[in-house]
Every structure is written in structure tokens, then in C-alpha cells.
Design a protein around this motif. Structure first.
Motif: not given
Length: 698
Positions: A228, A254, A259
Motif C-alpha cells: 500500500d 486503501r 495504493m
């Protein structure tokens, strides 16, 4: 004669079989004498002189004259060996007889336009895997031995084509994640364990990393944890504080998109602090490709470990100055050289013998015991608690058990990091150097001499601009690594490598390479500098009025900066030329593009030049980013109207980090915008222009 393992490359007619007989090139027995020493590593014999068409490569014991030839012998044609020597010399820029990991990778990176990314990595990784003692150096003999593993016609032909295309165009992007599929790579498990333990400790209290930390060093969680981008961004800021404005990191939601943004931010920021990011893109990190993850993390960690091993940041290092030694010599040392000097300084105090390296000489842990005993707190200060080091482990006969006892003492200093007993006994250069660097940072145990007659003005640290230029050079993979902008450029070799990065051809036959002879060494370096200036005037068409090779050779800041800036400027605007803006990109073209783009975005910002005072607010940069990547800017993060100095700096930090996050490889620093440094301001706008036009073209 000392008996240690060495690799050799011998003419086939000189090779003795185990029975003591000799074989000539046709396979017949002959009575030629056996050579007891290998040819020079740096100046090997010309095999054509001995009339041999085949040679053998083997590993034996120096001075013994014996080795298991059936088990350790492989043949290579003279033609192949000469091709490999030519390739090795192209990579071995400093003619040291060795290539580093980055020198090796550079050959393939320069030719990556003609090869799939996975094949570049496959070949480079097989070479790097041959670095058995982890000193990041590979000799010609090791190079040839590893090449023999690439026996297939397809790979060998690919390698030859790669060598012949070395002057190709450098790729700015990385390779796709697909490129790694089905390819076998190797990595050192001990490095993974060391890095996991270090990162676990460093980020233990970071709330943004709670979903990642602690990682398990026994599994592959490290390679999943970089996915990430948060961990990489945090580690970059630990090594070089405030490199990334953490307001720009996507820490909440995320998704694949966020990411990827984080990873682009991390990779461009890594380049900005001097990491060489070779054929790596966000998809490689999402895939957690082990050797790429470890390679990048090592660079980031090393930069942080070495940050304070420099005289201008730690005046106490003056204590390491030897008798009758000039301060300039100490100032020109690399962090690793200073680290070695520091260890030996404390070993002198302990009455113990010096070490020459962080591999062979520390395997028995004895030097470490004495070092720990010298640097441990003695309780002299009011708030200092004494820590007594138990050196009884010196009497332990077993090396590995002795190493464990030593590390238990290091743990008492909270410095049991990077190495295991096995790493110490194996002499792992990389991890042992990291272990010692951490010891230095925690317990330098140095006091600056009060009356040494040294002019402290000489210890002035590098300027912000100097550091930016140095980081830019290192991010391009020049070799050797540039630690000091002026002294490290005095032989001209770094400058000549930079010419190749901007596609100005260099005739390396005209270049003098180290090791230089003691007599006339400076003349050889001066000839290189004269050639570098001549290339700048005649081939690159730089403006170098009043600049001669002697100015570069003397390390003149004014003259060196004038040349280096033009190299960096050409590198920056070359991106625009490559995507079709045209060969002649000047400041006005960039300024006109900035203003027309701002106008299209209905922004109030406008610049008259790269010295425009409004740039100090960073609003022209922020508004430009908002125009070319609308979702990148969060308006609540931007200060407008009346601004304090702190407001301007915060805007600048935000502008630089968002620029990198959207894909612009910006080397400038926030202070460059606040102070309106026209050179660096130009690079920021040029990089944003390149990013915008490249996206439109794509």
C-alpha cells in the motif's frame, strides 16, 4: 604463501590435470610449465598472445597448485572471454577490477528499451546472486563464472546485443508487474530478517502502520506490507525527515488506485533522496517482488544510517584526524571509510588490532567486543547510567557462540540490530556495516578536541542545492556513489557518466581510469576534466566561458556548479524533447505552457518568470497540479490569502509531494519554492509539463 580461495581463468594450454599432465588446445598432452599465480585481476593477459582458442575457469587454492579439476572446470572460448572482458570494462567505469550491483545493473538498464523488463532483471539478478560475500562487488572472474550459467543460446545472444546497445535511451518508467511472472529470482533471507526487525522497531509506534507492524521475519509479510506504499513512505521520512508531506499519503481508504498513488510518491521521493530506482514501478511493489523490495529498502535504510556520519553534521569526528593528516583528507572520506576509521580509533584505545573491512576481519567478533566495551556509557554524565560490557565471551572457543555472546552485550545497549551470529561469522559485509553504523549513531563516544587549531569554517555542510545535485546524480546510478559533490567529481569520471545519461557520446578510450599511478595521478585526472569540459563545449553546446578542466580538477564550487547545473537542466528538458515538444526547449516555452495551462484551468495564478515572487506561495504550482490532475489537490490543505513563513513552507511541502505523487520526478525541495530558486523552480515546472504532456500523448 597464504592459502585462500581464489577464482582463476587460465589459458587451456596452461592447465594441469590432476595427474600433473598438461593439455594443449587440441587436447594433446604437453610439457609446458604450470603457472603458480593467476594473471593480474586488473590487467589480465591477452589470451590471443598465447595462441589458445579455449580457456578454462576453475576455483582452487592459491599457492597449492591443486584443485579438483573435473569438478571445478568449465571451458569458454577465447572469443567469448574477450567479449566478456569488453563488456566488463564498459561496466567497470572506475577500472577497479570489480563491478558493484548498480554498475552491473546499469548496463542492462541503459539497454532496457530493447529487452522485456523481466529479461533485464533475470540476467542482472543472476549476476548479482554471484556476490557470495555480499560486499556488493563482483570481480571479472566471478562475472565470467556466472556468465557460464547463462549457457543457453537465447540468453547469451541477448547479452551480446545488450552490450552492443549500451548507449541506448534510458527508460524513465519501470516495467509492468506481468514482467516478473514466471521468472526466478534470488534474495538473501538474512537481509529480509534484518530489515523486518529494523522496520518493526522503527515504526512500532506509528499509528498509520498498525495494520502492518509488527511483521513476522520468518515469513513473507515484508513483501506484502509494502503493497500500500505507506511503509515505504514512512521509511523514507525516517531516513530523510520531511522528504514526504505526510498529509499527501493515502492512509485511510486503501484501494488499488490510492495504493498506486502512494507507491509512485514513494518511488519518486526515493529518487529525490539519492536512491537508484532501477526498472521498478508501483506494480512491482504491489506484487511484492522480493529482490526489488529488498534492494530499494536497503538503499533507503543505508541513507538514513549514514546521514550523520559526516563531519559537518558531527564535529566530534575531527577526533579521528590522524597525526599530520590534512583535514581535507578526512572531509573527502565516504561514510563507510569514516565508519572504519571510527572503529579503529576505539580499537586503538582498547589496544586491539585494526580491522580493514566489515567482512573478513570481524568474523571472530573479537573486534566487536572491544568496540562495545569502549563505546558503552561510563556514567560520567549527570544523567548517564553506566553500562558494563561483559567481555568474557572473548574466551569462548566457538565463533558462532562467541558472536551470540557479543550480540547479547550489544542488546544491553539496545543495539542488537541487523546481524545474527551467523551473519557475523559469515562476514556479511552489508549487514555488518549496518550494525556498526547503528552503533555509531547510538554511541559515537567521541569528543571534539578543544585545541586542535582547526578552522571550523571548513566544516560547513553542503548547501541545499549541492545536496539536490548530488542526489540527482546518485539516483541515475553513477559509480562510485557521490558523497561529496566537489571532491568526488575532481577526476571527471562522474561528469563523463552524466554526459552519457543525456546522450552525449563519450569516447572512453580517451579516459584515464583508476587506480592511478602515484606519479602523475593528478595529471591523469586533469586530462579527464579537460576532456569533460571539451565535451561540454563542443558536443553538448554548453555555455562554459571561463571554465577549464583545472577548475573542475581543483574542486572549484562555482565552476563545478556551472557545469553540473547545465547537465541537470539538459536532463530535465530532454524529457520534454523525448515526448515531442521539440529539440529546442527553453525557459520561455515552459513559462508559456504554464500560463496557458493555468488559463485553461481558469486559475488566477500567473508567472512572469522563474523568479516571480508569487512562486514563494507555491500557489502557481498547486494550481497547475489541480489543472492537470484535479483530484490530486485537497483544497483544505492549501493556505491562500495572507501567509506567514510557516504557511508558505507548508504549501511548498504539499506542492512538492503532490507533484511526486502524480508522477513528476521532482528533485527540488520545498525551500526552493519558498526562496524562489529559479534553477530548481524551472525543474519543477518542466517536470510537471513533462508529466502532463506525456499523459496526453499516452
Amino acid at each position: 604463501m597464504e592459502s585462500d580461495l581464489w577464482p582463476g581463468i587460465w589459458p587451456f594450454s596452461w592447465t594441469r590435470r590432476p595427474s600433473g599432465t598438461m593439455i594443449d588446445p587440441t587436447g594433446s598432452l604437453c610439457d609446458k610449465p604450470f603457472l603458480h599465480e593467476p594473471p593480474s585481476r586488473s590487467k589480465p593477459s591477452r589470451w590471443s598472445d598465447v595462441g589458445c582458442s579455449w580457456l578454462v575457469i576453475f576455483f582452487g587454492e592459491r599457492g597449492s597448485g591443486e584443485c579438483g579439476m573435473e569438478d571445478n572446470m568449465t571451458q569458454i572460448s577465447r572469443e567469448d572471454l574477450e567479449d566478456l572482458r569488453e563488456a566488463f570494462n564498459k561496466i567497470d567505469i572506475d577500472n577497479s577490477g570489480y563491478v558493484s550491483d548498480f554498475e552491473l545493473q546499469e548496463l542492462f538498464r541503459e539497454a532496457s528499451f530493447s529487452l522485456p523488463g523481466y529479461k533485464v532483471r533475470e540476467i542482472a539478478e543472476k549476476f548479482i546472486a554471484g556476490d557470495t560475500n555480499k560486499d556488493e562487488k563482483i570481480s571479472f572472474e566471478e562475472f565470467v563464472a556466472i556468465y557460464q550459467e547463462l549457457r543457453s543460446k537465447e540468453v547469451r545472444e541477448t547479452f551480446r546485443k545488450t552490450i552492443s546497445r549500451r548507449d541506448g535511451i534510458r527508460s524513465f518508467g519501470g516495467t509492468s508487474g506481468i514482467s516478473s511472472e514466471g521468472t526466478q529470482h534470488s534474495y538473501a533471507d538474512e537481509e529480509k530478517v534484518a530489515f523486518v526487525n529494523w522496520i518493526n522497531k522503527a515504526l512500532a509506534n506509528d499509528p498509520d502502520c498498525k495494520h502492518l507492524i509488527p511483521m513476522d521475519p520468518s515469513d513473507d509479510s515484508l513483501f506484502k506490507s509494502v503493497k500500500d506504499g505507506i511503509l515505504l513512505c514512512k521509511m523514507i521520512n525516517l531516513s530523510q525527515p520531511d522528504t514526504i508531506d505526510e498529509r499527501v499519503i493515502n492512509t485511510k481508504k486503501r484501494t488499488t488506485f490510492t495504493m498506486t498513488e502512494n507507491l509512485i510518491l514513494a518511488l519518486n521521493s526515493a529518487s529525490a533522496i539519492g536512491c537508484t530506482v532501477v526498472n521498478i514501478d508501483a506494480q512491482d511493489m504491489i506484487a511484492g517482488t522480493p529482490h526489488l523490495v529488498l534492494g530499494l529498502l536497503w538503499q533507503i535504510i543505508k541513507i538514513g544510517l549514514f546521514a550523520d556520519i559526516e563531519l559537518s553534521r558531527n564535529e566530534a569526528l575531527i577526533a579521528l584526524l590522524g597525526e599530520s593528516e590534512e583535514l581535507d583528507h578526512l572531509l573527502s572520506m565516504s561514510p563507510e571509510e569514516l565508519l572504519l576509521r571510527w572503529v579503529n580509533y576505539h580499537l586503538d584505545a582498547a589496544g586491539w588490532k585494526h580491522i580493514r573491512n566489515f567482512s573478513e576481519d570481524i568474523k571472530d567478533s573479537r573486534a566487536y567486543f572491544h568496540l562495545l566495551d569502549q563505546i558503552s556509557p561510563k556514567g560520567d554524565g549527570d544523567d548517564e547510567m553506566r553500562i558494563v560490557i561483559d567481555v568474557s565471551g572473548l574466551n569462548e572457543p566457538d565463533d558462532e557462540k562467541r558472536a551470540e555472546l557479543m550480540l547479547r552485550q550489544a542488546a544491553r545497549l539496545d543495539c542488537r540490530q541487523f546481524v545474527t551470529p551467523q551473519d557475523v561469522v559469515a562476514g556479511n559485509h552489508k549487514l555488518n556495516m549496518a550494525f556498526v553504523a547503528n552503533l555509531f549513531n547510538m554511541f559515537p563516544a567521541l569528543s571534539r578536541p578543544s585545541d586542535n587549531g582547526i578552522d571550523l569554517a571548513m566544516l560547513e555542510g553542503e548547501s541545499r542545492e549541492d545536496r539536490t545535485f548530488r542526489n540527482w546524480m546518485n539516483s541515475l546510478g553513477v559509480s562510485p556513489y557521490v558523497n561529496h559533490l566537489y571532491s568526488d567529481l575532481m577526476d571527471g569520471l562522474i561528469i563523463l557518466q552524466l554526459y552519457e545519461r543525456i546522450q552525449v557520446p563519450v569516447d572512453w578510450r580517451k579516459v584515464n581510469r583508476p587506480p592511478y599511478s602515484i606519479l602523475g595521478s593528478n595529471m591523469k585526472k586533469l586530462e579527464n576534466c579537460n576532456y569533460a569540459v571539451d565535451l561540454g563545449k563542443k558536443e553538448a553546446k554548453f555555455s562554459l566561458v571561463g571554465i577549464g578542466g583545472e577548475n573542475i580538477n581543483e574542486g572549484s564550487p562555482m565552476h563545478t556548479l556551472a557545469l553540473v547545473w547545465q547537465l541537470m537542466r539538459r536532463y530535465t528538458v530532454k524529457v520534454l524533447s523525448d515526448i515531442g515538444v521539440g529539440e529546442k526547449v527553453n525557459d520561455q516555452i515552459i513559462i508559456d505552457w504554464v500560463n496557458s495551462t493555468l488559463q485553461k484551468g481558469q486559475k488566477d495564478s500567473f508567472i512572469n518568470s522563474f523568479k516571480d515572487k508569487s512562486i514563494s506561495t507555491s500557489l502557481p504550482v498547486i494550481d497547475l497540479i489541480h489543472t492537470i490532475a484535479p483530484s490530486a489537490i485537497k483544497s483544505e490543505m492549501v493556505k491562500r490569502g495572507d501567509m506567514s513563513a510557516e504557511d508558505k513552507l507548508n504549501n511548498a511541502k504539499y506542492a512538492i509531494s503532490v507533484s511526486r505523487k502524480i508522477g513528476a520526478k521532482v528533485y527540488a525541495l520545498p525551500d526552493d519554492l519558498v526562496e524562489v530558486n529559479p534553477k530548481m523552480v524551472m525543474t519543477v515546472f518542466a517536470c510537471l509539463m513533462g508529466r502532463s504532456l506525456n499523459k496526453v500523448k499516452g
